[in-house]
Design an enzyme around this catalytic site. Sequence first.
Site, PDB file in Angstrom:
ATOM      1  N   TYR A 194       0.788  -1.238   0.000  1.00  0.00           N
ATOM      2  CA  TYR A 194       0.000   0.000   0.000  1.00  0.00           C
ATOM      3  C   TYR A 194       0.817   1.285   0.000  1.00  0.00           C
ATOM      4  CZ  TYR A 194      -4.099  -2.886   0.723  1.00  0.00           C
ATOM      5  OH  TYR A 194      -5.095  -3.807   0.556  1.00  0.00           O
ATOM      6  N   ILE A 195       2.012   1.263   0.586  1.00  0.00           N
ATOM      7  CA  ILE A 195       2.848   2.465   0.609  1.00  0.00           C
ATOM      8  C   ILE A 195       3.736   2.474  -0.626  1.00  0.00           C
ATOM      9  CG2 ILE A 195       4.666   3.690   1.854  1.00  0.00           C
ATOM     10  CD1 ILE A 195       3.581   2.378   4.441  1.00  0.00           C
TER      11      ILE A 195
END
Length: 769
Positions: A727-728
Site C-alpha cells: 500500500y505504501i
Amino acid sequence: MTIADASKVNHELSSDDDDDVPLSQTLKKRKVASMNSASLQDEAEPYDSDEAISKISKKKTKKIKTEPVQSSSLPSPPAKKSATSKPKKIKKEDGDVKVKTTKKEEQENEKKKREEEEEEDKKAKEEEEEYKWWEKENEDDTIKWVTLKHNGVIFPPPYQPLPSHIKLYYDGKPVDLPPQAEEVAGFFAALLESDHAKNPVFQKNFFNDFLQVLKESGGPLNGIEIKEFSRCDFTKMFDYFQLQKEQKKQLTSQEKKQIRLEREKFEEDYKFCELDGRREQVGNFKVEPPDLFRGRGAHPKTGKLKRRVNPEDIVLNLSKDAPVPPAPEGHKWGEIRHDNTVQWLAMWRENIFNSFKYVRLAANSSLKGQSDYKKFEKARQLKSYIDAIRRDYTRNLKSKVMLERQKAVAIYLIDVFALRAGGEKSEDEADTVGCCSLRYEHVTLKPPNTVIFDFLGKDSIRFYQEVEVDKQVFKNLTIFKRPPKQPGHQLFDRLDPSILNKYLQNYMPGLTAKVFRTYNASKTMQDQLDLIPNKGSVAEKILKYNAANRTVAILCNHQRTVTKGHAQTVEKANNRIQELEWQKIRCKRAILQLDKDLLKKEPKYFEEIDDLTKEDEATIHKRIIDREIEKYQRKFVRENDKRKFEKEELLPESQLKEWLEKVDEKKQEFEKELKTGEVELKSSWNSVEKIKAQVEKLEQRIQTSSIQLKDKEENSQVSLGTSKINYIDPRLSVVFCKKYDVPIEKIFTKTLREKFKWAIESVDENWRF
C-alpha cells in the site's frame, strides 16, 4: 485519508437538518409506477451540469506513464559519453627508466591483461543484459511478451504408503485403507493435536471428503465399514508422523545441507524462464501438494480436501516456437496455449473454490515491477481528482435520492477510514465484510456523532473502531438503520461495489474503491515522513520511520496476533541490555582502579556504578556461563558432524574438555569479582582514555538495543509489512533513505530490494508522492 484531510472534510460537511429524509421515504403514498419514474429521473447522472466534473469527465485520458503528476517520477537515462573524447597522454619524464621484462613475465602480464579485459567484458555484458524497463515507454499494454520459454512446473512426489503396521483404527479395530484414502486420513492424523483437528467444522468437512475418497477407491480392503467420525482413532498414524519428524531433526547440519543442495539443483531449471530473450525468475513454480484446507478465521470450508493436481489438469502458456516441456512419464498436459496478452506461465483449477491457480513471474521480474509501478501511479494520479470527489460526496450526503446518499456515505467511509469496498458472500465463503456489505449489527450509533464499527474484515481479521464521524454522516447512518431494518439486513441496501466503482470512474479512468486505500496509505506516509527531523542516529531514524509505517498499518487495519515466542524474545532482549549495562559498570570500575581521584572529579560519570545488586550480577554471570557452555557443546557436535560427513578424524572429548576449562576460568574470575568488587584489568585496559572509549561504544549499543526493543514491542500486534509491500509507494521509503542517510538495507530486505529495484533506481531525495 490523513487526519488533516479528515478534519477538512468533516468541517466542510454541512450539519443543517433540512432534507435529511430522502425523497423515497417522504413520498410513500405515490403509486408504484410514478415512484419508479421519479426514481429513474432523480438517479440519472447528476454531474452533467456540474462544470468542474464535466471538465474532468471530458478530459482526454492519457497513458499513466506519460501523464505528468506533479513531477516526473522516472528520470531520463543518463546521457552517453562522447565517443570522440580520448584520454590525455601522459608526457614521459626524462628521468623515467624503461624496465626490461623477461619473456615469461611478458606472457604473465599478457595473460593478466586478457583476464582483466574478459572480466570487464563480462561486467559490461551483465549491465547490458539487465533490463531497466522503467527507463522505457511501453507502447502496448495488451502485449505482455513476444517470446516465452519455460520448463513447466514441479509436481509433489507421489504418495508413499505407510508401513503395514501403521493403521487407522475404527472401534478399536485396524482398518486396511486403499492408498488414496490412507493419504487423506494421514492429512488429518498429522494435525491431531492442533486446534484445527478440534474444530467441529474442520472435522465434519474432512470426514465427508474422506468418505467420498474411500468410496471412490473401493472402500476398506478388510471390509470394515466406517460411518462415524467419533469412532475413528488416528493415534497410531499421528505417533508415526511424530517419529518421522524427530528423525528429520536428528539429521546433521551437513546432511541437511546436502539434501538442500540436491533439491536446489533439481529445481534450478524451473526457477527461471526466458522472456523476450531475457532470463527472468519464476515465482511459484511448484504445484501445491494435496492436503486439508485450513482457511483463516471461521471459514466454512475448513477441513475440506485439496485434491492432487495432475498434469492433465494443467494448461501451459508459452511461445508457438518454444519447445513444450515434457510431461511426467505416463501423463500429458491438459492444454498448450500461446497467449501473449497474459502474464501466467501455467494454470489449473483447484477444487475447493473452483477457482484458477496461476504460475507467474517472481516479484522481482519486469512484468510484476511494471504492474506495481502502474498501481502506485494510479493512486498518485488520484490526488488530481480527490478535491472534486470530496466536494461532490459532501454535497450528496443530502441528496433526495437514497442511492446517491448511500454512495456519498460509502465513499466518505472508504476515504476517511480506509474501509474496503466489500461485496456479497455466498454461504460457503467466510463471512467477511467491507463497506458495501455492512449489516445492521455491524454498526452501533452513539449520539451525537460516534460510530462503533465491529465486523470481520479480510482474512477474518476483526475490524473494531470507535470513531467520530461528521454529523450529517451520522444522521444518514441513523436513517439507513430505521425500521423495518433489523439485524441481518444490509445497511447499504441499494449499493454494491460494481455500482460504486462505475460511479467513481466518472472522475478518473480506472478509479476504484481499492485505489483510495493505496492513495491514503501513501499520502499518510508522506505526511508522517515530513514530520521526521533529520537528526539522531540511524536506529532513531528507523524507529521514527517504523512509527510512520505503523500509522498507515493502523489506518488500513493491518493487524497480527502476538507470536507465541514474543514474550521470550522480549525477555532475551531485556537480558541483553542488562548485560551491556553490566559491562559498562565493569568498565567504569576499571577506570576507578586506574585512577581513584576521578570519582571526586567526575561524580556524575560514576553515578550508575552501584545500579546493579549483587544478586543481579550473579544472575548475569550465570547466564553468560550457561551460554558459553552451550556454545562450545554445540560447536563440538557441529564440528564432528562435518568431519563425519567428510570422513575425517573426529575431535576427541579432550577438545571439548579444553574449551570448557576456559569457561570455568571465566566463572572463577566472575566469582572473585563478585566477592571483591574489583575487576581483573585486561591488557587493553591500560589507560583511562581507552576504557572511556569502550564505555562510549557500550552506551551506543545500549541505546540502539533499547530502541529496537521498543520498536519490537510497539509493533507486536501491527503488521508493518503488509502496508509497506502493498500500500505504501516504495519510492517514499527510497526517498527517506536517501534524504536521511539511512542504508536501504535497513528498510527493505533483499527480496524487497529486488522487487522494488525500479523504485530505488528511479527517484532522488526530492521526489514527492
